[in-house]
Scaffold this motif. Structure first.
Motif, short mmCIF file in Angstrom:
data_model
loop_
_atom_site.label_atom_id
_atom_site.label_comp_id
_atom_site.label_asym_id
_atom_site.label_seq_id
_atom_site.Cartn_x
_atom_site.Cartn_y
_atom_site.Cartn_z
N ARG A 266 -27.07 2.62 -23.33
CA ARG A 266 -26.74 1.20 -23.47
C ARG A 266 -25.39 0.99 -24.14
NH1 ARG A 266 -32.51 -1.48 -25.45
NH2 ARG A 266 -33.36 -1.89 -23.36
N SER A 267 -25.03 1.89 -25.04
CA SER A 267 -23.78 1.75 -25.77
C SER A 267 -22.56 2.07 -24.91
CB SER A 267 -23.78 2.66 -27.00
OG SER A 267 -23.66 4.03 -26.63
N ARG A 268 -22.77 2.59 -23.69
CA ARG A 268 -21.65 2.94 -22.82
C ARG A 268 -20.99 1.71 -22.20
NH1 ARG A 268 -20.37 7.00 -25.18
NH2 ARG A 268 -21.72 5.93 -26.67
N GLY A 269 -21.62 0.55 -22.27
CA GLY A 269 -21.03 -0.66 -21.74
C GLY A 269 -21.11 -0.79 -20.23
N TYR B 36 -19.17 9.35 -14.70
CA TYR B 36 -18.31 9.01 -15.82
C TYR B 36 -17.69 10.21 -16.52
CZ TYR B 36 -19.20 4.12 -15.26
OH TYR B 36 -19.23 2.86 -14.73
N LEU B 37 -18.42 11.31 -16.62
CA LEU B 37 -17.83 12.50 -17.22
C LEU B 37 -17.04 13.32 -16.21
CD1 LEU B 37 -20.70 13.73 -19.59
CD2 LEU B 37 -18.76 12.22 -20.10
N GLY B 38 -17.26 13.05 -14.92
CA GLY B 38 -16.52 13.77 -13.90
C GLY B 38 -16.94 15.20 -13.73
N LEU B 39 -18.15 15.54 -14.15
CA LEU B 39 -18.67 16.90 -14.04
C LEU B 39 -19.60 17.02 -12.84
CD1 LEU B 39 -19.35 17.47 -17.84
CD2 LEU B 39 -17.42 18.35 -16.50
N GLY B 40 -20.07 18.24 -12.56
CA GLY B 40 -20.93 18.47 -11.42
C GLY B 40 -22.39 18.55 -11.80
N GLU C 152 -36.72 6.84 -16.61
CA GLU C 152 -35.58 6.26 -15.91
C GLU C 152 -34.26 6.80 -16.45
OE1 GLU C 152 -34.13 1.92 -14.17
OE2 GLU C 152 -35.68 2.01 -15.73
N VAL C 153 -34.26 7.24 -17.71
CA VAL C 153 -33.02 7.76 -18.28
C VAL C 153 -32.55 9.02 -17.59
CG1 VAL C 153 -33.44 6.71 -20.54
CG2 VAL C 153 -34.22 9.05 -20.11
N PHE C 154 -33.45 9.78 -16.95
CA PHE C 154 -33.02 10.98 -16.24
C PHE C 154 -32.04 10.63 -15.12
CE2 PHE C 154 -36.88 12.61 -18.20
CZ PHE C 154 -36.51 13.89 -18.57
N THR C 155 -32.32 9.53 -14.42
CA THR C 155 -31.42 9.07 -13.35
C THR C 155 -30.10 8.62 -13.93
OG1 THR C 155 -33.43 8.21 -12.30
CG2 THR C 155 -31.33 7.65 -11.28
N HIS C 156 -30.14 7.92 -15.03
CA HIS C 156 -28.92 7.39 -15.62
C HIS C 156 -28.06 8.49 -16.24
CE1 HIS C 156 -30.74 3.05 -15.96
NE2 HIS C 156 -30.71 3.54 -14.72
N ILE C 157 -28.70 9.50 -16.82
CA ILE C 157 -27.93 10.65 -17.34
C ILE C 157 -27.24 11.38 -16.20
CG2 ILE C 157 -28.04 12.85 -18.56
CD1 ILE C 157 -30.50 11.75 -20.06
N LEU C 158 -27.92 11.51 -15.07
CA LEU C 158 -27.33 12.14 -13.89
C LEU C 158 -26.10 11.35 -13.44
CD1 LEU C 158 -27.55 14.26 -11.57
CD2 LEU C 158 -29.03 12.61 -10.39
N HIS C 159 -26.24 10.05 -13.37
CA HIS C 159 -25.13 9.16 -13.00
C HIS C 159 -23.99 9.29 -14.00
CE1 HIS C 159 -23.07 5.19 -13.11
NE2 HIS C 159 -23.26 5.17 -11.80
N TYR C 160 -24.31 9.28 -15.28
CA TYR C 160 -23.30 9.37 -16.33
C TYR C 160 -22.56 10.70 -16.28
CZ TYR C 160 -21.32 9.35 -21.06
OH TYR C 160 -20.46 9.40 -22.14
N THR C 161 -23.28 11.79 -16.04
CA THR C 161 -22.68 13.12 -15.99
C THR C 161 -21.64 13.23 -14.88
OG1 THR C 161 -24.71 14.15 -16.85
CG2 THR C 161 -23.17 15.58 -15.69
#
Length: 376
Positions: free
Chosen positions: A220-223, A247-251, A235-244
């Motif tokens: 949530r703090s990512r804006g 937004y982090l540009g990793l694989g 649901e956070v598993f999906t969002h961490i995947l998206h964030y990785t």
């Protein structure tokens, strides 16, 4: 526990294959709900891969509000599947008015938008429709994205599938994910039912995530507007995947390092030790806790499976060139792909990420001890 099944195939398949595979594993789930994710669609949607598809459940009044809203912002219907169901639903399944799958033409003023702007606008519309539906309890919107359909309902998966006539020829896909259980950690809410989806990324989980609160607050703090909802701790598993990846540009190989990082002693001897040390520190709040088997799908149609550190939930991958499946139990694989070489079935352990790419040729394994595939 619940049961998971996912399949990727060169030829479009009926969703009944995935739901019947769940039924074979019925001793492992309680039949209280079903979630279905379809991607790389066949049938009438095969020729409209770029058209955004809205899928959800509507009352008659909610459908009128949807139509007015979409017309007002310039979206015109391109193709639709309206599922009007029998008056008497199966035991445990609520009576609904309309299950809707509708592909749209983009508004003319969207011409020329780049991919990121397009995706941001689609996300914003989905979130706005969800908010509208929650205000009057007349819409439940699961997805609004090109080449994606989602269906969720309370009740026995196979009975729900027959109730909705999901064996219809116009509904088929090359990638499917299905989960058999309604969320039981919170109040029953279809938004808590797996699989979850955000901007091309999907996942479903068999397990519990007791680190849910710190993960939710970090996201949530990512804006980012899409990191919201959270009726389920999975649901956070999906969002961490998206964030990785987004937004982090990793694989994908970095995803496992974020949710279950290596011990410091193992990182010290890793080829990417400096990166992994920094990643573990910066993303410490995203480390999961609890038994979990996660199956996910990437925007390029790759399917993958990962396990928690202790591997306390079952999971197996197998198949043949052109068709592979990820299943909680071997019997699910046996049902869906009986003609595979069973000696090549693989059960990922805690360091593994098992992947079947969009070519659907083989299962590729990535271990956390291997060098990361970093972008050039």
């Amino acid at each position: 526990m619940c049961r998971l099944f996912a399949i990727t195939s060169e030829e479009p398949l009926s969703p009944m294959i995935a739901l019947e595979a769940l039924d074979v594993m019925r001793e492992g789930h309680d039949g209280s709900g079903v979630g279905l994710f379809l991607r790389d669609l066949g049938g009438p949607f095969d020729d409209m891969k770029d058209a955004p598809i809205l899928s959800g459940i509507f009352t008659e009044e909610g459908l009128k509000r949807l139509d007015a809203f979409m017309m007002d912002i310039g979206f015109m219907t391109k193709h639709k599947i309206t599922i009007k169901v029998p008056k008497s639903p199966p035991p445990g399944t609520p009576k609904r008015d309309i299950y809707l799958i509708r592909a749209y033409e983009y508004p003319e003023e969207w011409d020329g938008l780049n991919q990121m702007e397009l995706q941001q606008r689609l996300l914003g519309i989905r979130l706005q429709l969800r908010e509208m539906g929650e205000e009057r309890q007349d819409m439940i919107v699961f997805s609004f994205w090109p080449d994606v359909v989602m269906i969720k309902e309370i009740g026995d998966p196979l009975r729900v599938a027959r109730h909705l006539s999901l064996d219809r020829k116009e509904l088929c896909a090359r990638v499917m994910m299905a989960q058999g259980r309604q969320n039981t950690n919170y109040a029953i809410n279809l938004y808590a039912c797996h699989p979850f989806f955000i901007e091309g990324f999907a996942s479903m989980t068999n397990g519990e995530n007791t680190a849910f609160i710190p993960i939710r607050e970090f996201l949530r703090s990512r804006g980012f507007a899409g990191y919201t909802g959270y009726q389920s701790d999975s649901e956070v598993f999906t969002h961490i995947l998206h964030y990785t990846i987004r937004y982090l540009g990793l694989g994908l190989d970095a995803y496992k390092h974020i949710i279950t990082p290596l011990q410091d002693s193992a990182i010290a001897s890793h080829p990417n030790r400096e990166l992994l040390t920094g990643l573990k520190h910066a993303c410490r709040s995203l480390i999961i806790d609890g038994p979990n088997c996660v199956i996910g799908c990437l925007p390029d149609h790759s399917l993958f499976m990962v396990q928690d550190r202790k591997k306390l939930r079952p999971g197996v991958v197998g198949g043949r060139p052109g068709r592979f499946a990820f299943s909680s139990e071997v019997c699910g694989l046996d049902f869906a792909i009986p003609d595979r070489d069973k000696s090549k079935d693989f059960q990922p352990m805690h360091l593994d990420t098992a992947v079947v790419g969009p070519e659907r040729k083989e299962v590729t394994l990535c271990r956390q001890t291997a060098p990361l595939r970093l972008p050039a």
